[in-house]
Design an enzyme around this catalytic site. Structure first.
Site, mmCIF file in Angstrom:
data_model
loop_
_atom_site.group_PDB
_atom_site.id
_atom_site.type_symbol
_atom_site.label_atom_id
_atom_site.label_comp_id
_atom_site.label_asym_id
_atom_site.label_seq_id
_atom_site.Cartn_x
_atom_site.Cartn_y
_atom_site.Cartn_z
ATOM 1 N N GLY A 1 44.883 38.928 45.023
ATOM 2 C CA GLY A 1 44.290 37.828 44.267
ATOM 3 C C GLY A 1 43.506 38.381 43.092
ATOM 4 O O GLY A 1 43.280 39.594 42.999
ATOM 5 N N LYS A 2 43.119 37.538 42.205
ATOM 6 C CA LYS A 2 42.272 37.965 41.080
ATOM 7 C C LYS A 2 41.599 36.731 40.516
ATOM 8 O O LYS A 2 42.147 35.623 40.584
ATOM 9 C CB LYS A 2 43.122 38.621 39.984
ATOM 10 C CG LYS A 2 42.330 39.539 39.078
ATOM 11 C CD LYS A 2 42.116 40.893 39.704
ATOM 12 C CE LYS A 2 41.284 41.809 38.840
ATOM 13 N NZ LYS A 2 41.202 43.167 39.394
ATOM 14 N N GLY A 3 40.406 36.918 39.951
ATOM 15 C CA GLY A 3 39.698 35.795 39.354
ATOM 16 C C GLY A 3 39.103 36.189 38.029
ATOM 17 O O GLY A 3 38.968 37.372 37.717
#
Ligand code: NAD
Length: 428
Positions: A117-119
């Site tokens: 994931g990444k934000g």
């Protein structure tokens, strides 16, 4: 001393510099080697979930501003999503998507039970007060709260976020769920359930993979010459650990320029100077060189540990290292890979070389869930084991498929995620 990037990728919109294209190009080659059918390729390339949130904030001067934040969960078939959160003016969904996919492959290469994931939040932290940054972090966290959790998605720091950001995130999540939940995030302060050895983990992983690459090529370890681009968490610590191991650090840089001393830099002294002066510029025991000159220094190991798209089709032919160990994410473009391979330069790819950080993040999550904390020696011993084993699996895969270590790493990673998909089947 000149400033700017080594390669100045002015055509940042071009295919060569698009992070999703860069990831997809390597993925496709690995998928060909694995003989994946089109349906599975589509499944593995497509992010599982993408969330965009508005972040309305009351600024210190009383005005309201609305920021935009993203969280992309690329794939959670092997476990909760894992990946950092970055705060930067140029954050965009395409980049977050690519970085999330990179995390899926990185976690799989080192065989962690995590997806990717990444934000990101579009903002310029340099123009924001601590109070504004805290309000952005808390409102962003509450916006993405439904998809977070120790069993769902576990963020970590990335560009312009740090231990304090993670402490705010952990507190916001904990207040919502009405219990202290340290395992919702990694990269926390040690007092809040952080892991010993986390700060040095990525640099340590770079040091270990460089050592393994030298062994593979039958090169000496003592006196190995090293050039490092970037002097932050990865580059600065990596260079210090490599020097302690007996390597000679010829040059190191920051975003303002590079310094060079053919006899070797004393890294603790360089890092103390950097801490005191905020830039390497003016360091008295080395000469100033340009970022472009730095990448052309003849050396055994080049460690790009700054930012993406630094070794490109424009400068790859000038690289005179024997080994490149990618501390940064995506420092080498797919076009540059072809030139380096032709010139016989061994590239230890980012998804392997800089996986020490996520590995110790995994240890942090394990320790938080067990409520039992390890000594730094235990952390480092387990990290060493995982990095060495992963290097060997990637090298063996590259040899088996007669390909580069990068493609070998993608074959290992994509193969592991594909195998889980096949076992789980498609829920409908
Ligand atoms: P950091 O902010 O601590 O340091 C970045 C360094 O790069 C600084 O010295 C900065 O001055 C320098 N820099 C920036 N642009 C540059 C340029 N164009 N030329 C030369 N130097 C430049 O960041 P970090 O945590 O060390 O991360 C560096 C890279 O490693 C990023 O790609 C990051 O995504 C990746 N990475 C970091 C970790 C981690 O645990 N910190 C883990 C995996 C990957």
């Amino acid at each position: 001393m000149s400033t700017g990037t080594a390669s100045s990728p002015s055509a940042s919109t071009s295919k060569e510099f698009n992070p999703f294209e860069a990831m997809a190009e390597r993925f496709n080659v690995a998928a060909d080697h694995l003989g994946l059918d089109q349906g599975l390729r589509d499944v593995l390339r497509t992010p599982d979930r993408e969330l965009t949130v508005a972040i309305p904030i009351k600024m210190d001067d009383g005005t309201m501003r609305v920021f935009t934040g993203y969280r992309v969960q690329h794939n959670f078939s092997r476990g909760p999503c894992k990946g950092g959160i970055r705060f930067a003016p140029d954050v965009n969904l395409d980049e977050v998507r690519a970085l999330a996919a990179w995390m899926t492959w990185k976690c799989a290469v080192v065989d962690l039970p995590f997806g990717g994931g990444k934000g990101g939040v579009i903002c310029n932290p340099a123009e924001l007060s601590q109070g504004e940054l805290e309000r952005i972090t808390r409102r962003y966290t509450s916006g993405i709260l439904d998809i977070l959790g120790p069993d769902r998605d576990v963020p970590a720091p990335d560009v312009n976020t740090n231990e304090q950001t993670m402490a705010w995130l952990m507190d916001t999540y904990s207040m919502h769920v009405r219990r202290t939940t340290t395992a919702v995030v990694t990269g926390k302060p040690i007092a809040l359930g952080g892991s010993k050895g986390r700060t040095e983990a990525t640099g340590r992983g770079v040091m270990i993979t460089a050592r393994e690459a030298l062994k593979k090529l039958g090169m000496r370890q003592e006196g190995t010459t090293v050039v490092v681009q970037g002097s932050g968490n990865v580059g600065g610590i990596g260079a210090r650990l490599m020097q302690a191991q007996g390597h000679r650090i010829l040059s190191i840089s920051d975003m303002f320029g590079a310094i060079h001393n053919e006899n070797g830099l004393d890294m603790p002294d360089v890092l103390a100077y950097l801490k005191a002066n905020k830039k390497l510029n003016g360091y008295p025991k080395a000469k100033a060189i340009t970022p472009a000159q730095q990448l052309e220094i003849p050396c055994d190991v080049l460690v790009p540990a700054a930012t993406e798209n630094q070794i490109t089709s424009a400068n790859a032919a000038k690289v005179r290292a024997k080994v490149i160990v990618e501390g940064a994410n995506g420092p080498t473009t797919a076009e540059a890979d072809k030139i380096l391979e032709k010139n016989g330069i061994l590239v230890v790819p980012d998804i392997l070389a800089n996986a020490g950080g996520v590995t110790v993040s995994y240890f942090e999550w394990v320790q938080d869930r067990a409520g039992f904390f390890w000594t730094e020696e235990e952390v480092n011993t387990r990290l060493e084991q995982i990095m060495v084993d992963s290097f060997k699996s990637v090298d063996a895969m590259a040899t088996q498929h007669k390909t580069s270590m990068r493609i070998g790493a993608y074959i290992v990673a994509v193969g592991r995620v594909a195998a889980v998909y096949k076992l789980r089947g498609t829920y409908a």
